[in-house]
Design an enzyme around this catalytic site. Structure first.
Site, PDB file in Angstrom:
ATOM      1  CE  LYS A   1     -49.958  -0.371 -50.938  1.00 26.23           C
ATOM      2  NZ  LYS A   1     -51.181  -0.354 -50.091  1.00 26.23           N
TER       3      LYS A   1
ATOM      4  CG  ASP B   1     -52.385  -3.612 -48.492  1.00 21.03           C
ATOM      5  OD1 ASP B   1     -52.850  -4.768 -48.488  1.00 21.03           O
ATOM      6  OD2 ASP B   1     -52.342  -2.905 -49.519  1.00 21.03           O
TER       7      ASP B   1
ATOM      8  CE  LYS C   1     -52.101  -2.104 -53.384  1.00 25.03           C
ATOM      9  NZ  LYS C   1     -53.059  -2.255 -52.253  1.00 25.03           N
TER      10      LYS C   1
END
Length: 256
Positions: free
Chosen positions: A166, A102, A198
């Protein structure tokens, strides 16, 4: 999602959850406890999301062949670390057993008009993430604020090879919002690429989760939200999921 009852929504959310501990005072013992929590009587979460320094311990705790993915964060949370450090951290995390990276996009650079900086970082980290390692790019939508900037950040991340985009680090004042999710999901749809979404930060109940799942259904189609295309990043959502599943609460309709 609108025809599902709350229990069905909870079961789905469980399979989409990146169970997270990114607290500054997190310890190895906390990570081992997180790994234990990730396995529930109702099934496993999709992944755990932890600091890079704990990846090896998590891999040892979960064991070989675990269906629970290990996600970790790099360039986190500022998005402003030297690229060489970010790449070294990414490579070390993958060597230690990380399945998913991430990455925080240098969103402040984008706010200053420097798209090239964002392109360079995402492309470089993509280059050190061999298949099947997944790259999730955090655009920090709550700081970007402007819809056009959120859209542009999403487009850059997708163009440079993100597997997911995300919303947030969870470390700023405004994290996941439905407005940002709408913009990001449309960017994914319009790209024509297989890219996941996400939502992270501030999603603590199954009721909260349902709004995002309904939005994904509307924009991307029914049943699009599966672990390979949709995640929730949360630390407290699991508690509510388990409470719903243990209690068997039923409700129908949007926004239950």
């Amino acid at each position: 999602m609108s025809e599902l009852n709350l229990r069905e929504a909870a079961l789905l959310a469980l399979t989409l959850l990146d169970l997270t501990n990114l607290k500054e005072d997190c310890t190895e013992a906390d990570v081992k406890a997180l790994c234990k929590r990730a396995r529930t009587p109702f099934g496993d979460v999709a992944a755990i999301c932890i600091w890079p320094r704990f990846v090896a311990a998590a891999a040892a705790t979960l064991g070989d062949g675990s269906p629970i993915r290990i996600a970790t964060v790099v360039n986190f949370p500022s998005g402003e670390e030297p690229l060489a450090d970010v790449l070294a951290q990414t490579e070390r995390a993958i060597a230690d057993g990380a399945d998913e990276i991430d990455l925080v996009m240098p969103y402040k650079a984008l706010m200053a008009g420097d798209e090239a900086a964002c392109e360079t970082v995402v492309k470089a980290v993509r280059g050190v993430c061999p298949d099947p390692v997944k790259l999730k790019v955090i655009i920090e939508s709550g700081e970007l604020k402007d819809k056009a900037l959120i859209r542009r950040a999403s487009e850059i991340a997708i163009a440079e090879g993100a597997d997911f985009i995300k919303t947030s680090t969870g470390k700023v004042a405004v994290n996941a919002t439905l407005e940002a999710a709408d913009t990001m999901l449309h960017a994914i749809r319009d790209s024509g690429r297989k890219v996941g979404f996400k939502a992270a930060g501030g999603i603590s109940t199954v009721n909260d989760a349902v709004f995002y799942l309904d939005l994904a259904d509307t924009i991307r189609g029914p049943d699009w939200a599966i672990p390979s295309t949709f995640r929730f990043g949360a630390s407290s959502l699991l508690d509510n999921i388990l409470a719903v599943l243990a209690g068997g609460h039923q409700s129908t309709g949007k926004g239950y």
